[in-house]
Design a protein around this motif. Structure first.
Motif, PDB file in Angstrom:
ATOM      1  N   ARG A 157      48.130  28.872  39.592  1.00 17.23           N
ATOM      2  CA  ARG A 157      47.932  29.991  40.533  1.00 17.23           C
ATOM      3  C   ARG A 157      46.896  29.660  41.605  1.00 17.23           C
ATOM      4  O   ARG A 157      47.079  30.015  42.777  1.00 17.23           O
ATOM      5  N   CYS A 169      55.243  30.385  40.874  1.00 19.99           N
ATOM      6  CA  CYS A 169      54.167  29.496  41.342  1.00 19.99           C
ATOM      7  C   CYS A 169      54.800  28.168  41.755  1.00 19.99           C
ATOM      8  O   CYS A 169      54.353  27.077  41.342  1.00 19.99           O
ATOM      9  N   GLU A 219      56.209  33.018  44.636  1.00 20.83           N
ATOM     10  CA  GLU A 219      54.985  33.401  43.916  1.00 20.83           C
ATOM     11  C   GLU A 219      55.248  33.663  42.450  1.00 20.83           C
ATOM     12  O   GLU A 219      54.399  33.386  41.594  1.00 20.83           O
ATOM     13  N   GLN A 242      47.744  29.680  45.714  1.00 24.27           N
ATOM     14  CA  GLN A 242      47.062  30.525  46.689  1.00 24.27           C
ATOM     15  C   GLN A 242      46.333  29.690  47.738  1.00 24.27           C
ATOM     16  O   GLN A 242      46.305  30.045  48.927  1.00 24.27           O
TER      17      GLN A 242
END
Length: 358
Positions: free
Chosen positions: A37, A94, A91, A41
């Motif tokens: 994660r 991931c 998302e 990001q």
């Protein structure tokens, strides 16, 4: 079909494309890298310490595609006319998806260039993010489609490409080579149209073959070549050169079995017994002269005797009938000339596509 990168002695060789025609070719490949994660990001925000990961990876993908022949021993050196690298971020998984689209006008395809471009781009992401994630996984590298060349258009199963139509990144900020974000989505939307396998029948006309005095080599060759292009051969026949019997067989295949296409072989020469073109036109509703003309033109580049071929092509109801010569060599030449275009004709004939446009 045999492996083209080995000769009769099993020695690895580069395929000789000297006599091939230059055609417009395109290939699209995809792959993805699974990250944690934090990496996801950071890449999305462009805050990875080594810089803009996707911008660098896109450049690496283009460079990799251009250098494919340096990495893969038997690949030809190709003057690529375009290379685009796109990224999509999913998302939920991931996952960072990468697609590479490569174009060339040449004598061989660019599938390897597209696959190498994806690999180089994903490896670059791995390299730039490995300090943040030791368990990244590069996976699902595959060819989505290729177009052009004698084998025509090939589209793989697009079920798994749905992830590419996830969270879009700006094409201006996250791609190289002026890539357009819509490309992959357009590819995916064509899945429904491209998954149909055409029902085909192959009919050989030969008095000697029917009598068991000669082995039919052309019929099996046609079956092999069209099966490689996604056709389902649902019926094969071996008939004598009798016009009424040929007409009856063609009507059964078109009207009762409702196959999409019938390929015939044999009975197209000057012999008094050769009657396949006459039988075909006797049951036809519409003539399709362009296919026969294209086959004669292709064979004429090999031998002037091609002008003696009387092959015809025609439509009965919703079935296309294509005559092919009797010799295996001529069958191969003729099929290679028209197979890439015949599929589009079938799409129009069966209502799956609109009229041809330039």
């Amino acid at each position: 079909m045999g492996l083209t990168h080995f000769d009769e002695n099993g020695k690895a060789v580069m395929v000789d494309v000297t006599d091939k025609k230059e055609t417009a070719r395109e290939a699209v490949a995809e792959g993805k890298i699974l990250v944690n994660r934090d990496v996801f990001q950071a890449v999305k925000a462009g805050t990875v310490g080594k810089g803009d990961v996707l911008a660098v990876a896109a450049t690496a993908g283009i460079a990799g595609a251009k250098r494919t022949s340096d990495l893969i021993p038997m690949c030809h050196i190709l003057p690529l006319t375009n290379c685009k690298v796109d990224f999509r971020m999913n998302e939920k998984e991931c996952a960072i998806f990468c697609t590479c689209t490569v174009k060339v006008t040449g004598k061989t395809g660019v599938e390897m260039e597209a696959l190498t471009g994806v690999s180089a781009a994903l490896l670059t992401i791995y390299d730039m993010c490995k300090a943040l994630d030791k368990k990244m996984e590069i996976t699902d590298i595959r060819l989505l489609k290729k177009t052009g060349g004698k084998s025509g258009d090939i589209w793989n199963d697009f079920d798994r490409c749905a992830g590419l139509v996830g969270e879009n990144l700006s094409a201006e900020n996250r791609s190289a080579g002026n890539a357009e974000a819509e490309d992959v989505e357009n590819v995916c939307r064509k899945k429904e149209k491209r998954t149909r396998r055409w029902k085909a029948a192959v009919v050989t006309m030969s008095d000697k073959g029917f009598a068991g005095e000669r082995e039919d080599k052309s019929g099996p060759l046609i079956c092999e070549m069209i099966a490689d292009q996604g056709y389902d051969v649902v019926r094969t026949e071996l008939l004598p050169d009798e016009q009424k019997e040929i007409e009856k067989c063609l009507c059964t295949l078109c009207d009762d079995e409702k196959v999409d296409i019938v390929f015939t072989t044999g009975g197209t020469g000057f012999s008094l017994r050769d009657c396949t073109p006459e039988a075909t036109m006797a049951v036809a509703h519409r003539n399709v002269p362009g296919i026969a003309e294209a086959m004669r033109a292709a064979s004429a580049e090999v031998t002037p005797r091609a002008m003696l071929s009387r092959v015809v092509s025609a439509i009965r109801n919703h079935t296309l009938i294509v005559n092919l010569p009797g010799s295996p060599k001529a069958v191969k030449e003729n099929l290679e000339a028209v197979l890439p275009v015949v599929e589009h004709g079938l799409e129009i004939l069966t209502g799956q596509a609109g009229e041809c446009g330039r």
